[in-house]
Design a protein around this motif. Sequence first.
Motif, PDB file in Angstrom:
ATOM      1  N   VAL A 207      13.284  -0.496  -2.659  1.00 45.14           N
ATOM      2  CA  VAL A 207      12.068  -0.801  -3.254  1.00 45.14           C
ATOM      3  C   VAL A 207      11.065  -0.283  -2.045  1.00 45.14           C
ATOM      4  O   VAL A 207      11.298  -0.737  -0.798  1.00 45.14           O
ATOM      5  CB  VAL A 207      12.160  -2.532  -3.548  1.00 45.14           C
ATOM      6  CG1 VAL A 207      12.396  -3.063  -2.349  1.00 45.14           C
ATOM      7  CG2 VAL A 207      10.823  -2.760  -4.390  1.00 45.14           C
ATOM      8  N   ALA A 208       9.896  -0.274  -2.585  1.00 46.84           N
ATOM      9  CA  ALA A 208       8.766   0.144  -1.640  1.00 46.84           C
ATOM     10  C   ALA A 208       7.591  -0.330  -2.393  1.00 46.84           C
ATOM     11  O   ALA A 208       7.206   0.243  -3.815  1.00 46.84           O
ATOM     12  CB  ALA A 208       8.556   1.722  -1.288  1.00 46.84           C
ATOM     13  N   VAL A 209       6.774  -0.870  -1.724  1.00 49.96           N
ATOM     14  CA  VAL A 209       5.277  -1.280  -2.119  1.00 49.96           C
ATOM     15  C   VAL A 209       4.397  -0.090  -1.689  1.00 49.96           C
ATOM     16  O   VAL A 209       4.040   0.506  -0.759  1.00 49.96           O
ATOM     17  CB  VAL A 209       4.533  -2.579  -1.592  1.00 49.96           C
ATOM     18  CG1 VAL A 209       3.339  -2.688  -2.016  1.00 49.96           C
ATOM     19  CG2 VAL A 209       5.394  -3.888  -2.158  1.00 49.96           C
ATOM     20  N   SER A 210       3.818   0.583  -2.856  1.00 46.49           N
ATOM     21  CA  SER A 210       3.012   1.869  -2.868  1.00 46.49           C
ATOM     22  C   SER A 210       1.673   1.499  -2.540  1.00 46.49           C
ATOM     23  O   SER A 210       0.817   2.158  -2.021  1.00 46.49           O
ATOM     24  CB  SER A 210       3.435   2.756  -4.008  1.00 46.49           C
ATOM     25  OG  SER A 210       3.021   2.294  -5.297  1.00 46.49           O
ATOM     26  N   ARG A 211       0.907   0.440  -3.433  1.00 49.89           N
ATOM     27  CA  ARG A 211      -0.514   0.489  -3.181  1.00 49.89           C
ATOM     28  C   ARG A 211      -0.788  -1.177  -3.487  1.00 49.89           C
ATOM     29  O   ARG A 211       0.085  -1.769  -4.320  1.00 49.89           O
ATOM     30  CB  ARG A 211      -1.003   1.094  -4.366  1.00 49.89           C
ATOM     31  CG  ARG A 211      -2.562   1.150  -4.347  1.00 49.89           C
ATOM     32  CD  ARG A 211      -3.241   2.317  -4.789  1.00 49.89           C
ATOM     33  NE  ARG A 211      -2.849   2.387  -6.337  1.00 49.89           N
ATOM     34  CZ  ARG A 211      -3.820   3.066  -7.343  1.00 49.89           C
ATOM     35  NH1 ARG A 211      -4.515   3.844  -6.540  1.00 49.89           N
ATOM     36  NH2 ARG A 211      -3.305   2.910  -8.243  1.00 49.89           N
TER      37      ARG A 211
END
Length: 196
Positions: free
Chosen positions: A54-58
Amino acid sequence: MKVYRPATVAVGILFVLLGGLTRLADPDQVYDSTVRVVVHGTIGQELKFGTSTVAVSRVKFAKSYLPSETDKAVETNGVFLAVEYDTVRGTEDPGSNTATLFADGGTQYTPVGGSIGNGVEFSEPGFAKTGALIYEVNPADLKGLVLKIAPVQFFTVLAQDVEVDLGVPDDKIAAQLVERAGREYLKPASVTRVAE
């Protein structure tokens, strides 16, 4: 009735005292959970969540948001915070999860209800998914915002949590982010694609 010898009792007490002293020798570990592993990261960083990532992009602040193009705008006396993310499903089912915001002041925020879920979404194995979670937050309590993604568990097993620092180090930066908040945020539709 069995009577224990004083030497046996003394050895038992000694082991209990040694165990307590061992815990006091490393006070950072006293309150750690033995059934949770926490992975820390920042915006843009891919973090392991079981066999998935999982990655928070913005992150975006707005004074109101639209759940979809046909819905009426939802407004607040505070500010809305949209957290956009990317997930890639691994070989194991990540199951249900919760995505909660924590501020330094101890405040916890859960995603706004309605058509928005309580956690990040994963697709089928081998696929990636983008989505967004929206939180209604207090503009005066944004310092140190951290997004914590934790699996929902019914049994006590080793779990992996993800904590993402959302880049609000102090009240001055928080005030600037709120001041620059957009008028409206349109929640993007979730998109599923083949993982790279």
